[in-house]
Design an enzyme around this catalytic site. Structure first.
Site, PDB file in Angstrom:
ATOM      1  N   ASN A  36      39.552  77.972  22.861  1.00 60.49           N
ATOM      2  CA  ASN A  36      39.595  76.940  23.897  1.00 60.49           C
ATOM      3  C   ASN A  36      40.761  77.116  24.870  1.00 60.49           C
ATOM      4  O   ASN A  36      41.145  76.170  25.549  1.00 60.49           O
ATOM      5  CB  ASN A  36      39.740  75.551  23.253  1.00 60.49           C
ATOM      6  CG  ASN A  36      38.663  75.274  22.232  1.00 60.49           C
ATOM      7  OD1 ASN A  36      37.496  75.544  22.471  1.00 60.49           O
ATOM      8  ND2 ASN A  36      39.050  74.740  21.084  1.00 60.49           N
ATOM      9  N   HIS A 122      32.302  63.840  19.174  1.00 63.66           N
ATOM     10  CA  HIS A 122      33.049  64.735  18.283  1.00 63.66           C
ATOM     11  C   HIS A 122      33.289  64.102  16.902  1.00 63.66           C
ATOM     12  O   HIS A 122      33.419  62.886  16.776  1.00 63.66           O
ATOM     13  CB  HIS A 122      34.398  65.020  18.951  1.00 63.66           C
ATOM     14  CG  HIS A 122      35.206  66.091  18.312  1.00 63.66           C
ATOM     15  ND1 HIS A 122      36.229  65.822  17.446  1.00 63.66           N
ATOM     16  CD2 HIS A 122      35.139  67.441  18.426  1.00 63.66           C
ATOM     17  CE1 HIS A 122      36.775  66.968  17.064  1.00 63.66           C
ATOM     18  NE2 HIS A 122      36.133  67.963  17.634  1.00 63.66           N
ATOM     19  N   GLU A 165      32.954  61.116  25.470  1.00 58.71           N
ATOM     20  CA  GLU A 165      33.748  62.259  25.905  1.00 58.71           C
ATOM     21  C   GLU A 165      33.454  62.503  27.385  1.00 58.71           C
ATOM     22  O   GLU A 165      32.407  62.071  27.879  1.00 58.71           O
ATOM     23  CB  GLU A 165      33.371  63.493  25.078  1.00 58.71           C
ATOM     24  CG  GLU A 165      33.827  63.362  23.636  1.00 58.71           C
ATOM     25  CD  GLU A 165      33.210  64.410  22.713  1.00 58.71           C
ATOM     26  OE1 GLU A 165      33.058  65.562  23.140  1.00 58.71           O
ATOM     27  OE2 GLU A 165      32.893  64.054  21.577  1.00 58.71           O
ATOM     28  N   ASP A 194      37.436  60.435  25.924  1.00 60.24           N
ATOM     29  CA  ASP A 194      38.131  61.577  25.335  1.00 60.24           C
ATOM     30  C   ASP A 194      37.981  62.751  26.312  1.00 60.24           C
ATOM     31  O   ASP A 194      36.874  63.240  26.544  1.00 60.24           O
ATOM     32  CB  ASP A 194      37.466  61.879  23.976  1.00 60.24           C
ATOM     33  CG  ASP A 194      38.074  63.070  23.259  1.00 60.24           C
ATOM     34  OD1 ASP A 194      38.701  63.915  23.923  1.00 60.24           O
ATOM     35  OD2 ASP A 194      37.884  63.166  22.030  1.00 60.24           O
ATOM     36  N   HIS A 197      38.018  68.355  26.719  1.00 59.82           N
ATOM     37  CA  HIS A 197      37.537  69.587  27.370  1.00 59.82           C
ATOM     38  C   HIS A 197      37.480  69.499  28.889  1.00 59.82           C
ATOM     39  O   HIS A 197      37.050  70.444  29.542  1.00 59.82           O
ATOM     40  CB  HIS A 197      36.171  69.977  26.807  1.00 59.82           C
ATOM     41  CG  HIS A 197      36.233  70.333  25.362  1.00 59.82           C
ATOM     42  ND1 HIS A 197      36.596  71.584  24.913  1.00 59.82           N
ATOM     43  CD2 HIS A 197      36.037  69.578  24.254  1.00 59.82           C
ATOM     44  CE1 HIS A 197      36.595  71.593  23.596  1.00 59.82           C
ATOM     45  NE2 HIS A 197      36.262  70.388  23.169  1.00 59.82           N
ATOM     46  N   LYS A 228      43.749  72.532  23.895  1.00 52.37           N
ATOM     47  CA  LYS A 228      42.649  73.230  24.568  1.00 52.37           C
ATOM     48  C   LYS A 228      43.164  73.851  25.865  1.00 52.37           C
ATOM     49  O   LYS A 228      43.927  74.790  25.804  1.00 52.37           O
ATOM     50  CB  LYS A 228      41.485  72.282  24.699  1.00 52.37           C
ATOM     51  CG  LYS A 228      40.947  72.121  23.269  1.00 52.37           C
ATOM     52  CD  LYS A 228      39.951  71.160  22.964  1.00 52.37           C
ATOM     53  CE  LYS A 228      39.622  71.303  21.478  1.00 52.37           C
ATOM     54  NZ  LYS A 228      39.178  70.049  20.899  1.00 52.37           N
TER      55      LYS A 228
HETATM   56  C1  PLP Z   1      39.042  69.342  19.774  1.00 48.30           C
HETATM   57  C2  PLP Z   1      38.684  67.935  19.996  1.00 48.30           C
HETATM   58  C3  PLP Z   1      39.439  66.906  19.439  1.00 48.30           C
HETATM   59  C4  PLP Z   1      40.542  67.185  18.473  1.00 48.30           C
HETATM   60  O1  PLP Z   1      41.705  67.570  19.125  1.00 48.30           O
HETATM   61  P1  PLP Z   1      42.796  68.434  18.327  1.00 48.30           P
HETATM   62  O2  PLP Z   1      44.024  68.273  19.140  1.00 48.30           O
HETATM   63  O3  PLP Z   1      42.289  69.813  18.266  1.00 48.30           O
HETATM   64  O4  PLP Z   1      42.918  67.814  16.974  1.00 48.30           O
HETATM   65  C5  PLP Z   1      39.107  65.612  19.758  1.00 48.30           C
HETATM   66  N1  PLP Z   1      38.072  65.331  20.572  1.00 48.30           N
HETATM   67  C6  PLP Z   1      37.306  66.303  21.103  1.00 48.30           C
HETATM   68  C7  PLP Z   1      36.175  65.931  21.995  1.00 48.30           C
HETATM   69  C8  PLP Z   1      37.582  67.629  20.829  1.00 48.30           C
HETATM   70  O5  PLP Z   1      36.810  68.584  21.324  1.00 48.30           O
END
Ligand code: PLP
Length: 377
Positions: A36, A122, A165, A194, A197, A228
Site C-alpha cells: 500500500n 473493512h 470508507e 475511514d 485508501h 498506506k
Molecule cells: C488498512 C485499513 C485499516 C487499518 O489500518 P492500519 O493502520 O493498517 O491498522 C483500517 N481501515 C481500512 C479501510 C483499511 O484499509
C-alpha cells in the site's frame, strides 16, 4: 504431537488448506503490486531521517498510554498540526487504523445505538461492532438508497452512526459521500468516514475524499491511516472537540494501550508534509492507474467499479485467482490474491495496487500479461 488440544487446531488448519484458504507469510518477489505504499514514501529519506532523529532524541518508547504517563508533548503538537491540516477542531492519534476503528465504533455504539454500515466495510470496522452493544444494519455496497431504507427502520430518537470508507480497500471504488452526508443530515445521524485508501491520493494536496467533495462540515468524524499512502504507521481521527473528548474517555483501544513512540508521530507529520509538497507522486499514481484500468477494461477484463490506484481483477474462484497470481509471478510480478472471507464468496480476485514507485513500462507489461493470460483461460 505434544498436547491433546493440538489435534483439534491442526484439523482446523487442514480444513482451511483443503479449501485453498490457508494463509502463510511470504516475501514479495519481483515487482511488488501488493503493498500500500502508494506514494513511495516508505523509503523516503527525509521522513526516515526525521523519525530516526526523534528516536535518538526522545527514545524508542512512549512509556505508557496517553492517559497514564505516555502523553509526550510531540503528540499534542502533532495533533494540533494535523487538525489544522484537515481543517477540524480536534484530532486524536491512535496506534494504528485497526485499533482506531475498534475504539471508535465500540465507543459510540452502546446498547441503544444503531450502526449502519456498508457490507464491504473493512474487518476493523466489523470488529469494532463486535465489541459494541449496538444494533447493526448492513446496507448494500455504495447504495444510499439501501442506507435510507435501513435508516427508516430505526427509531427516530435513537443514536445513529453511519460508518463507511471513502475508497474501498478490495474494490478500489469511491463511496457516494455527498449522498451519505445528505442522509445523515436528514435522519440526524453521525457520519464517520475511514479514509485509509483515499488519504494522500484524492483531494487537494492529497487531503482525502471528504476534502475533495467539500464535505468537511458534514462529515462528523474521519480517519487517516499513515501505514498506506503515507508510508509510515499510526492513525489519526479528526472531528469536533466534543467527539474527540468523548473518544479520549471511551475508546478502549486508546485508553488501554501504550502509545506509539514520539518518533513515529514525528514521521506521521513529516510524511504529510512531503506528500502535500510532492504533487507529482499523486499525479503519477493516478495517471498510471487510469492508463492501466483503461487498457484492461478495453480488453474486457472485469475490474469492478475501480476508479483509483486499487485495481481488482475479478477471477471468481480461489483456484483461478491463485493460478493467475502464479502466472504473473513467473512473469516477474508480485500481486495479492484476495480470497474469502476477506472478500465475498465467489469473488476471489487479484488486487493490483499501483504506486508512484512503479515505472510506466512495467505497468504496461503487467496489463499485457494479464490480458494474455485471461484471454487464454
Ligand atoms: C488498512 C485499513 C485499516 C487499518 O489500518 P492500519 O493502520 O493498517 O491498522 C483500517 N481501515 C481500512 C479501510 C483499511 O484499509
Amino acid at each position: 504431537m505434544q498436547y491433546g488440544f493440538e489435534g483439534n487446531i491442526a484439523s482446523k488448519l487442514a480444513e482451511k488448506q483443503k479449501q485453498g484458504l490457508l494463509r502463510s507469510l511470504s516475501q514479495p518477489q519481483g515487482i511488488d503490486f501488493s503493498n500500500n505504499d502508494y506514494l513511495g514514501l516508505a523509503n523516503h529519506f527525509e521522513i526516515a531521517k526525521s523519525a530516526a532523529d526523534a528516536y535518538v532524541k526522545y527514545g524508542a518508547g512512549s512509556k505508557g498510554s496517553r492517559l497514564l504517563g505516555g502523553n509526550h508533548k510531540i503528540f499534542e503538537e502533532t495533533e494540533k498540526w494535523l487538525a489544522n491540516w484537515k481543517g477540524t477542531e480536534a484530532a486524536l492519534i491512535f496506534n494504528c487504523g485497526y485499533s482506531a476503528n475498534l475504539g471508535i465504533i465500540s465507543a459510540f455504539c452502546d446498547s441503544e445505538a444503531h450502526l449502519f454500515f456498508d457490507k464491504l466495510n473493512h474487518a476493523s470496522i466489523i470488529d469494532g461492532y463486535a465489541m459494541s452493544g449496538g444494533k447493526l444494519h448492513r446496507f448494500s455496497h455504495n447504495s444510499p438508497a439501501d442506507l435510507e431504507k435501513a435508516l427508516q427502520k430505526a427509531n427516530a430518537e435513537s443514536f445513529k452512526l453511519i460508518a463507511v470508507e471513502a475508497v474501498y480497500s478490495m474494490d478500489g471504488d469511491i463511496a457516494p459521500l455527498k449522498e451519505y452526508a445528505d442522509l445523515a443530515e436528514k435522519y440526524g445521524a453521525m457520519l464517520y468516514v475511514d479514509e485509509a485508501h483515499s488519504d494522500g491520493i484524492l483531494g487537494p494536496g492529497g487531503k482525502g475524499l471528504v476534502a475533495e467533495l467539500g464535505l468537511e462540515k458534514k462529515v462528523h468524524l474521519s480517519l487517516t491511516t499513515f501505514g498506506k499512502a503515507y508510508g509510515t504507521m499510526g492513525a489519526c481521527v479528526f472531528g469536533s472537540k466534543l467527539l474527540i473528548d468523548y473518544l479520549i474517555n471511551n475508546a478502549r483501544s486508546f485508553i488501554y494501550s501504550t502509545a506509539i513512540s514520539p518518533g513515529t508521530v514525528v514521521a506521521m507529520q513529516k510524511a504529510v508534509e512531503v506528500s502535500t509538497r510532492d504533487n507529482f507522486r499523486r499525479e503519477s499514481v493516478l495517471k498510471i492507474s487510469a492508463d492501466f484500468r483503461r487498457k484492461i477494461t478495453a480488453a474486457g477484463i472485469d475490474c469492478l467499479q475501480s476508479e483509483t490506484q486499487i485495481v481488482p481483477i475479478l477471477l471468481g474462484t480461489v483456484e483461478r485467482a491463485q493460478k493467475c497470481k502464479e502466472f504473473l509471478l513467473e512473469r516477474g510480478f508480485w500481486t495479492a490474491c484476495v480470497r474469502p472471507p476477506t472478500v465475498p464468496k465467489g469473488t476471489a480476485r487479484l488486487r493490483i495496487n499501483i504506486s508512484a514507485t512503479h515505472r510506466e513500462k512495467d505497468v504496461e507489461r503487467l496489463a499485457e500479461d494479464l490480458i494474455f493470460y485471461i484471454h487464454s483461460l
